[in-house]
Scaffold this motif. Sequence first.
Motif, PDB file in Angstrom:
ATOM      1  N   CYS A  62      10.685  10.271  -7.912  1.00  0.00           N
ATOM      2  CA  CYS A  62       9.824   9.670  -6.894  1.00  0.00           C
ATOM      3  C   CYS A  62       9.033   8.530  -7.516  1.00  0.00           C
ATOM      4  N   ILE A  63       9.041   7.387  -6.846  1.00  0.00           N
ATOM      5  CA  ILE A  63       8.339   6.196  -7.332  1.00  0.00           C
ATOM      6  C   ILE A  63       7.390   5.719  -6.236  1.00  0.00           C
ATOM      7  N   ALA A  64       6.135   5.478  -6.610  1.00  0.00           N
ATOM      8  CA  ALA A  64       5.170   4.885  -5.680  1.00  0.00           C
ATOM      9  C   ALA A  64       4.716   3.550  -6.262  1.00  0.00           C
ATOM     10  N   ILE A  65       4.656   2.533  -5.429  1.00  0.00           N
ATOM     11  CA  ILE A  65       4.195   1.205  -5.855  1.00  0.00           C
ATOM     12  C   ILE A  65       3.004   0.831  -4.984  1.00  0.00           C
ATOM     13  N   SER A  66       1.886   0.546  -5.642  1.00  0.00           N
ATOM     14  CA  SER A  66       0.652   0.243  -4.926  1.00  0.00           C
ATOM     15  C   SER A  66       0.633  -1.225  -4.530  1.00  0.00           C
ATOM     16  N   VAL A  67       0.758  -1.478  -3.235  1.00  0.00           N
ATOM     17  CA  VAL A  67       0.801  -2.861  -2.733  1.00  0.00           C
ATOM     18  C   VAL A  67      -0.434  -3.628  -3.170  1.00  0.00           C
ATOM     19  N   GLU A  68      -1.594  -2.980  -3.152  1.00  0.00           N
ATOM     20  CA  GLU A  68      -2.835  -3.719  -3.405  1.00  0.00           C
ATOM     21  C   GLU A  68      -2.968  -4.176  -4.860  1.00  0.00           C
ATOM     22  N   HIS A  69      -2.111  -3.695  -5.740  1.00  0.00           N
ATOM     23  CA  HIS A  69      -2.090  -4.245  -7.093  1.00  0.00           C
ATOM     24  C   HIS A  69      -1.366  -5.591  -7.144  1.00  0.00           C
ATOM     25  N   PHE A  70      -0.758  -5.996  -6.026  1.00  0.00           N
ATOM     26  CA  PHE A  70      -0.009  -7.250  -5.972  1.00  0.00           C
ATOM     27  C   PHE A  70      -0.599  -8.235  -4.965  1.00  0.00           C
ATOM     28  N   GLN A  71      -0.991  -7.715  -3.806  1.00  0.00           N
ATOM     29  CA  GLN A  71      -1.466  -8.555  -2.715  1.00  0.00           C
ATOM     30  C   GLN A  71      -2.495  -7.785  -1.911  1.00  0.00           C
ATOM     31  N   ALA A  72      -3.311  -8.500  -1.132  1.00  0.00           N
ATOM     32  CA  ALA A  72      -4.169  -7.827  -0.160  1.00  0.00           C
ATOM     33  C   ALA A  72      -3.252  -7.108   0.827  1.00  0.00           C
ATOM     34  N   PRO A  73      -3.467  -5.798   1.058  1.00  0.00           N
ATOM     35  CA  PRO A  73      -2.551  -5.031   1.911  1.00  0.00           C
ATOM     36  C   PRO A  73      -2.365  -5.619   3.313  1.00  0.00           C
ATOM     37  N   ASP A  74      -3.418  -6.230   3.877  1.00  0.00           N
ATOM     38  CA  ASP A  74      -3.248  -6.760   5.230  1.00  0.00           C
ATOM     39  C   ASP A  74      -2.367  -8.017   5.234  1.00  0.00           C
ATOM     40  N   VAL A  75      -2.444  -8.777   4.166  1.00  0.00           N
ATOM     41  CA  VAL A  75      -1.569  -9.952   4.041  1.00  0.00           C
ATOM     42  C   VAL A  75      -0.113  -9.493   3.912  1.00  0.00           C
ATOM     43  N   PHE A  76       0.102  -8.478   3.087  1.00  0.00           N
ATOM     44  CA  PHE A  76       1.443  -7.918   2.905  1.00  0.00           C
ATOM     45  C   PHE A  76       1.975  -7.363   4.227  1.00  0.00           C
ATOM     46  N   ALA A  77       1.137  -6.613   4.924  1.00  0.00           N
ATOM     47  CA  ALA A  77       1.574  -5.984   6.187  1.00  0.00           C
ATOM     48  C   ALA A  77       1.921  -7.041   7.229  1.00  0.00           C
ATOM     49  N   ALA A  78       1.163  -8.122   7.254  1.00  0.00           N
ATOM     50  CA  ALA A  78       1.447  -9.186   8.228  1.00  0.00           C
ATOM     51  C   ALA A  78       2.784  -9.846   7.902  1.00  0.00           C
ATOM     52  N   ALA A  79       3.062 -10.056   6.619  1.00  0.00           N
ATOM     53  CA  ALA A  79       4.352 -10.640   6.223  1.00  0.00           C
ATOM     54  C   ALA A  79       5.492  -9.685   6.572  1.00  0.00           C
ATOM     55  N   ALA A  80       5.281  -8.381   6.332  1.00  0.00           N
ATOM     56  CA  ALA A  80       6.306  -7.389   6.675  1.00  0.00           C
ATOM     57  C   ALA A  80       6.575  -7.404   8.179  1.00  0.00           C
ATOM     58  N   ASP A  81       5.511  -7.478   8.978  1.00  0.00           N
ATOM     59  CA  ASP A  81       5.678  -7.542  10.436  1.00  0.00           C
ATOM     60  C   ASP A  81       6.507  -8.753  10.847  1.00  0.00           C
ATOM     61  N   ARG A  82       6.193  -9.910  10.254  1.00  0.00           N
ATOM     62  CA  ARG A  82       6.949 -11.123  10.611  1.00  0.00           C
ATOM     63  C   ARG A  82       8.406 -10.987  10.191  1.00  0.00           C
ATOM     64  N   MET A  83       8.636 -10.378   9.036  1.00  0.00           N
ATOM     65  CA  MET A  83      10.013 -10.160   8.589  1.00  0.00           C
ATOM     66  C   MET A  83      10.775  -9.293   9.598  1.00  0.00           C
ATOM     67  N   ILE A  84      10.157  -8.203   9.997  1.00  0.00           N
ATOM     68  CA  ILE A  84      10.802  -7.264  10.928  1.00  0.00           C
ATOM     69  C   ILE A  84      11.068  -7.938  12.267  1.00  0.00           C
ATOM     70  N   ARG A  85      10.083  -8.708  12.767  1.00  0.00           N
ATOM     71  CA  ARG A  85      10.263  -9.390  14.057  1.00  0.00           C
ATOM     72  C   ARG A  85      11.338 -10.466  13.972  1.00  0.00           C
ATOM     73  N   THR A  86      11.344 -11.220  12.864  1.00  0.00           N
ATOM     74  CA  THR A  86      12.355 -12.275  12.704  1.00  0.00           C
ATOM     75  C   THR A  86      13.754 -11.672  12.695  1.00  0.00           C
TER      76      THR A  86
END
Lengths: 353, 353
Positions: free
Chosen positions: B276-300
């Motif tokens: 099992c591997i967990a990667i903490s998004v907030e160690h890379f980017q602000a989580p809300d910025v990441f989530a917004a990019a993920a949303d745009r990816m999914i919608r696109t």
Amino acid sequence: MRVPVADLRAAYEALARSRGADAEETELYAHGLLRADLRGHHTQGIGLAPYLDELFEAGVMHFGRTIETVRNSAATALLDGHSEAGHVVAARAMDMAIGKARETGIGLVTAKRSSDCGMVANYALQALDAGMIGIAMSTGPILVAPWGGRQAQFCTNPLALAVPAGAEEPIVIDMATSANSMGGVVLAARDGRKLDGIQVVDAEGRYTDEPLRVILDAMDRESRMAGALLPAGPKGFGMVLLVELLSALLSGERDWQSEEISDSSRDRAAFYSQTCIAISVEHFQAPDVFAAAADRMIRTLTASPAAEGFERVRLHGGGAAAREQDYRENGVLVRDEEWAMLETLLARRSAQA
Amino acid sequence: MRVPVADLRAAYEALARSRGADAEETELYAHGLLRADLRGHHTQGIGLAPYLDELFEAGVMHFGRTIETVRNSAATALLDGHSEAGHVVAARAMDMAIGKARETGIGLVTAKRSSDCGMVANYALQALDAGMIGIAMSTGPILVAPWGGRQAQFCTNPLALAVPAGAEEPIVIDMATSANSMGGVVLAARDGRKLDGIQVVDAEGRYTDEPLRVILDAMDRESRMAGALLPAGPKGFGMVLLVELLSALLSGERDWQSEEISDSSRDRAAFYSQTCIAISVEHFQAPDVFAAAADRMIRTLTASPAAEGFERVRLHGGGAAAREQDYRENGVLVRDEEWAMLETLLARRSAQA
């Protein structure tokens, strides 16, 4: 034809220096291209060099940039490559990952604003050279449609994994996560071969195994396309997404909002990111115990009986040592037209110098 | 037929308690099986429960064992499950990985001497619930031949990846890394369907899409086989190996030397490990910025035009929320014969109590 290793290396070094590389950059660039040739991945070596030079010419990649550490934690980091050559950025990322793994057991370093890094196995092998398990992945030019779709949205998203063994040749998995690599599809088009199954979608949105319905210039390693490459079904699409998510999305290289045409000669966007992971075996087991188990695994599998129509079971990376030895002794086997393209490029670069 | 969620949960809880599970074990076991049903992976839920009970009966898996931490570093750990139920071992591994990721950016915890953990997506979703990227993989019963081979050497080696999004449904990849899952091949055999391509090798070493050449008892979720399952070509074999190397080999569960028949009713060895591997998004980017990019990816991607013969582009995990809501409101859609098997099992267990 056969080209002596020293000649290939000298050609890559000359190309790097002509683009302003310092000694370390020259070494990383030439080593990365040559190792691809030596492992039989010519499309990431001699086949790639002319395209990389185009990217330098277009100002998409550079030598001499400062790679910035944007975030840094005990086991992870985020780099900004500032468009430094991908061979240099990815090597730095794996170097940092190895250092972190030595301390914490695992290191994951992702880089945005990188550029083309060539064969991703180079960076997995870098971890292997440090006695560790290495995983490397990259994103780049947009070539691959989602499964079920027809419009290119992804790079071929290559993924590599290298795992230490003892006396046996280590398992080194190195593959485009799409059904085929761009190099593989272009070479099939060049040779007039059908693809091994459905691997491309044409301009009318039809899935096909005919590369010439899609590749417009089979002599161009990065040909314009009428259509797109494809993943290998829904599972293959999952693998393309895995690399996309853990590299382009995690690094912030791609926000799915703005998109820049980075290869203007082909009207193509690209998102250059790499993610390198090193796992320290000794944080789990005594390395010699692990290596002995890996050896037994490799021997068991390669001795396992073959199915009808197969000669034997082959493992990823198997035969690389013998090929490398042959190439070092007898010269690297390259396509005539690729050596000609490299010589033309070298002549042009030295005329400009 | 439709079975109310409460009835399914109660059945799983009763089975766990009848095998000596305490409250926490009961919750993890029932939750894991039910979540598989709710996500439409019935072969890891209601379809799996009778087989798991066989494993308890045979003494291959247990409740009440102490999970031992063999090695522990800042970002990694090695657990020994001492044959505790896999649902409990894998949840513990991911829980530790999440804690480590919170501190260091990433956590990787691998467990040997585990047992069947059901749907690996459960553990990737566990990381998602903590706002992190989750990766989970497992090895188990030996069912899959190497590509080019004919003799089973691997489990179907499932792999899951879950990545947080914002308003959109997150991408949750969950797949056997072999060409098909055991459940998928058994159900095709049961329904008299051909497989979707070459997915099995028969007793004569011939690659085929005909499941009945291989599956001997289509009513048995873990049927004996004349032959083996297959990876999806050389790339698919690479994915099977990736899970094998990062889970069974890294954990030391499998040393390729000794091998024990753990499912005596089917004369089959199994190597139960999970990573099992967990990667903490907030160690890379602000989580809300990441989530917004993920949303745009999914919608696109979901709005991307479909190819000929496809209705639309589907993403892994898409539609799970709607299915779950339907199942919670109207009951879980299950096969009549599987509910009957579960009821028979429950009656037998309560008669023995």
